[in-house]
Design a protein around this motif. Structure first.
Motif, PDB file in Angstrom:
ATOM      1  N   ALA A  86       1.259  -0.917  -0.372  1.00  0.00           N
ATOM      2  CA  ALA A  86       0.338  -0.087  -0.317  1.00  0.00           C
ATOM      3  C   ALA A  86       0.816   1.039   0.136  1.00  0.00           C
ATOM      4  CB  ALA A  86      -0.754   0.019   1.114  1.00  0.00           C
ATOM      5  N   HIS A  87       0.726   2.718  -0.331  1.00  0.00           N
ATOM      6  CA  HIS A  87       1.250   3.818  -0.206  1.00  0.00           C
ATOM      7  C   HIS A  87      -0.076   4.885  -0.387  1.00  0.00           C
ATOM      8  CE1 HIS A  87       4.402   6.819  -1.699  1.00  0.00           C
ATOM      9  NE2 HIS A  87       4.027   6.350  -2.919  1.00  0.00           N
ATOM     10  N   VAL A  88       0.890   5.659  -0.191  1.00  0.00           N
ATOM     11  CA  VAL A  88      -0.754   7.029  -0.314  1.00  0.00           C
ATOM     12  C   VAL A  88      -0.039   7.940  -0.647  1.00  0.00           C
ATOM     13  CG1 VAL A  88      -0.128   7.397   2.219  1.00  0.00           C
ATOM     14  CG2 VAL A  88      -2.096   8.351   0.961  1.00  0.00           C
ATOM     15  N   TRP A  89      -0.349   9.140  -2.191  1.00  0.00           N
ATOM     16  CA  TRP A  89       0.291  10.249  -1.893  1.00  0.00           C
ATOM     17  C   TRP A  89      -0.613  11.464  -2.277  1.00  0.00           C
ATOM     18  CZ3 TRP A  89      -0.204   5.345  -5.224  1.00  0.00           C
ATOM     19  CH2 TRP A  89      -1.710   6.160  -6.057  1.00  0.00           C
ATOM     20  N   VAL A  90      -0.347  12.808  -2.560  1.00  0.00           N
ATOM     21  CA  VAL A  90      -0.620  14.050  -2.300  1.00  0.00           C
ATOM     22  C   VAL A  90      -0.461  14.386  -3.199  1.00  0.00           C
ATOM     23  CG1 VAL A  90      -1.170  16.099  -0.686  1.00  0.00           C
ATOM     24  CG2 VAL A  90      -0.591  14.258   0.426  1.00  0.00           C
ATOM     25  N   THR A  91      -1.299  14.674  -4.349  1.00  0.00           N
ATOM     26  CA  THR A  91      -1.002  15.923  -5.367  1.00  0.00           C
ATOM     27  C   THR A  91      -1.569  17.460  -5.306  1.00  0.00           C
ATOM     28  OG1 THR A  91      -2.977  15.192  -6.447  1.00  0.00           O
ATOM     29  CG2 THR A  91      -0.201  14.535  -6.909  1.00  0.00           C
ATOM     30  N   ALA A  92      -1.110  18.630  -5.501  1.00  0.00           N
ATOM     31  CA  ALA A  92      -1.914  19.839  -6.272  1.00  0.00           C
ATOM     32  C   ALA A  92      -1.869  19.661  -6.931  1.00  0.00           C
ATOM     33  CB  ALA A  92      -1.593  20.564  -4.761  1.00  0.00           C
ATOM     34  N   ASP A  93      -3.424  19.779  -8.269  1.00  0.00           N
ATOM     35  CA  ASP A  93      -2.884  19.730  -9.501  1.00  0.00           C
ATOM     36  C   ASP A  93      -1.552  19.183  -9.934  1.00  0.00           C
ATOM     37  OD1 ASP A  93      -3.217  21.396 -11.391  1.00  0.00           O
ATOM     38  OD2 ASP A  93      -2.453  23.609 -11.289  1.00  0.00           O
ATOM     39  N   GLU A  94      -0.742  19.721 -10.856  1.00  0.00           N
ATOM     40  CA  GLU A  94       0.277  19.032 -11.437  1.00  0.00           C
ATOM     41  C   GLU A  94       1.304  18.987 -10.727  1.00  0.00           C
ATOM     42  OE1 GLU A  94       2.651  22.876 -12.465  1.00  0.00           O
ATOM     43  OE2 GLU A  94      -0.022  22.218 -12.556  1.00  0.00           O
ATOM     44  N   VAL A  95       1.433  19.383  -9.061  1.00  0.00           N
ATOM     45  CA  VAL A  95       2.512  18.784  -8.332  1.00  0.00           C
ATOM     46  C   VAL A  95       2.368  17.215  -6.970  1.00  0.00           C
ATOM     47  CG1 VAL A  95       4.086  19.802  -6.042  1.00  0.00           C
ATOM     48  CG2 VAL A  95       3.128  21.525  -8.220  1.00  0.00           C
ATOM     49  N   THR A  96       2.919  17.222  -7.691  1.00  0.00           N
ATOM     50  CA  THR A  96       3.196  15.471  -6.175  1.00  0.00           C
ATOM     51  C   THR A  96       3.839  16.444  -5.290  1.00  0.00           C
ATOM     52  OG1 THR A  96       3.796  14.398  -8.597  1.00  0.00           O
ATOM     53  CG2 THR A  96       3.515  13.300  -6.016  1.00  0.00           C
ATOM     54  N   VAL A  97       3.236  16.083  -4.085  1.00  0.00           N
ATOM     55  CA  VAL A  97       3.945  16.727  -2.323  1.00  0.00           C
ATOM     56  C   VAL A  97       4.338  16.426  -2.361  1.00  0.00           C
ATOM     57  CG1 VAL A  97       2.439  18.247  -0.517  1.00  0.00           C
ATOM     58  CG2 VAL A  97       2.161  18.179  -2.994  1.00  0.00           C
ATOM     59  N   THR A  98       3.566  14.601  -2.019  1.00  0.00           N
ATOM     60  CA  THR A  98       3.886  13.370  -0.890  1.00  0.00           C
ATOM     61  C   THR A  98       3.682  12.569  -1.934  1.00  0.00           C
ATOM     62  OG1 THR A  98       2.461  13.058   0.235  1.00  0.00           O
ATOM     63  CG2 THR A  98       4.243  14.902   1.188  1.00  0.00           C
ATOM     64  N   ARG A 119       4.126   7.173  -8.463  1.00  0.00           N
ATOM     65  CA  ARG A 119       2.805   7.150  -8.870  1.00  0.00           C
ATOM     66  C   ARG A 119       2.506   5.961  -9.969  1.00  0.00           C
ATOM     67  NH1 ARG A 119       1.704  12.260  -9.003  1.00  0.00           N
ATOM     68  NH2 ARG A 119      -0.426  12.712 -10.099  1.00  0.00           N
ATOM     69  N   GLU A 120       3.506   5.521 -10.409  1.00  0.00           N
ATOM     70  CA  GLU A 120       3.030   5.502 -11.787  1.00  0.00           C
ATOM     71  C   GLU A 120       2.568   3.729 -11.490  1.00  0.00           C
ATOM     72  OE1 GLU A 120       5.770   7.309 -11.757  1.00  0.00           O
ATOM     73  OE2 GLU A 120       4.457   8.905 -12.799  1.00  0.00           O
ATOM     74  N   SER A 121       3.687   3.058 -10.477  1.00  0.00           N
ATOM     75  CA  SER A 121       2.992   1.675 -11.152  1.00  0.00           C
ATOM     76  C   SER A 121       2.142   1.080  -9.656  1.00  0.00           C
ATOM     77  CB  SER A 121       4.532   1.059 -10.225  1.00  0.00           C
ATOM     78  OG  SER A 121       4.609   1.213  -9.212  1.00  0.00           O
ATOM     79  N   TRP A 122       1.592   2.365  -9.487  1.00  0.00           N
ATOM     80  CA  TRP A 122       0.607   2.050  -8.215  1.00  0.00           C
ATOM     81  C   TRP A 122      -0.820   2.367  -8.768  1.00  0.00           C
ATOM     82  CZ3 TRP A 122       1.986   0.206  -3.441  1.00  0.00           C
ATOM     83  CH2 TRP A 122       3.692   0.874  -3.306  1.00  0.00           C
ATOM     84  N   THR A 123      -1.817   1.071  -8.084  1.00  0.00           N
ATOM     85  CA  THR A 123      -3.275   1.535  -8.693  1.00  0.00           C
ATOM     86  C   THR A 123      -4.312   2.510  -7.684  1.00  0.00           C
ATOM     87  OG1 THR A 123      -3.511  -0.745 -10.095  1.00  0.00           O
ATOM     88  CG2 THR A 123      -5.600   0.384  -9.328  1.00  0.00           C
ATOM     89  N   GLY A 124      -4.029   3.612  -7.925  1.00  0.00           N
ATOM     90  CA  GLY A 124      -5.344   3.951  -7.133  1.00  0.00           C
ATOM     91  C   GLY A 124      -6.832   3.207  -6.900  1.00  0.00           C
ATOM     92  N   VAL A 125      -6.973   3.670  -5.360  1.00  0.00           N
ATOM     93  CA  VAL A 125      -8.046   2.511  -4.813  1.00  0.00           C
ATOM     94  C   VAL A 125      -8.868   3.275  -3.718  1.00  0.00           C
ATOM     95  CG1 VAL A 125      -7.444   0.513  -4.888  1.00  0.00           C
ATOM     96  CG2 VAL A 125      -6.671   1.645  -3.078  1.00  0.00           C
TER      97      VAL A 125
END
Length: 140
Positions: free
Chosen positions: A109-121, A125-131
């Protein structure tokens, strides 16, 4: 100063993730949304240039502070910290949870934060499937 605030929040969010069940912590994340497809996050609103700068600075502060904590500051505490700092700065953003299988077939599992085109944290994330995703934007 931003690194100090991020460092302190990383401690608080680490404690929250250890002490409380996800159903309680999820209320800190914002409005629940569905991801747009494999590896995708819901599209956050387009940001003004000053908000993009704020998002980049917050991401830098959280990543920098995370390397300097005596406790483990993995993706979830980093995402919660970034989310709280972005909200305080009134920057719209999306927190996305993802899954993938590692080389041994175990689910990760992984979690990320985006703001528009900015990956904040959360880095790449290309190999992850958002759930599951949670979005926040200031009310007009």
């Amino acid at each position: 100063m931003a690194v100090v605030a991020a460092w302190l929040l990383l401690g608080v969010t680490r404690l929250l993730t250890l002490a409380l069940p996800f159903r309680v912590v999820r209320h800190l994340l914002g409005e629940q949304r569905s991801p747009a497809g494999p590896g995708a996050s819901p599209v956050p609103p387009q940001l003004r240039p000053r908000d993009l700068i704020r998002a980049r600075k917050i991401g830098w502060a959280v990543r920098t502070a995370a390397t300097r904590t005596p406790w483990r500051s993995e993706c979830f505490p980093q995402a919660l910290t970034a989310r709280l700092l972005l909200r305080r700065a009134r920057v719209p953003h999306v927190v996305t949870f993802g899954l993938r299988r590692d080389g041994a077939g175990a689910l990760r599992a992984h979690v990320w934060v985006t703001a528009d085109e900015v990956t904040v944290t959360g880095g790449s994330r290309e190999s992850w499937t958002g759930v599951g995703s949670f979005a926040w934007a200031p009310r007009p």
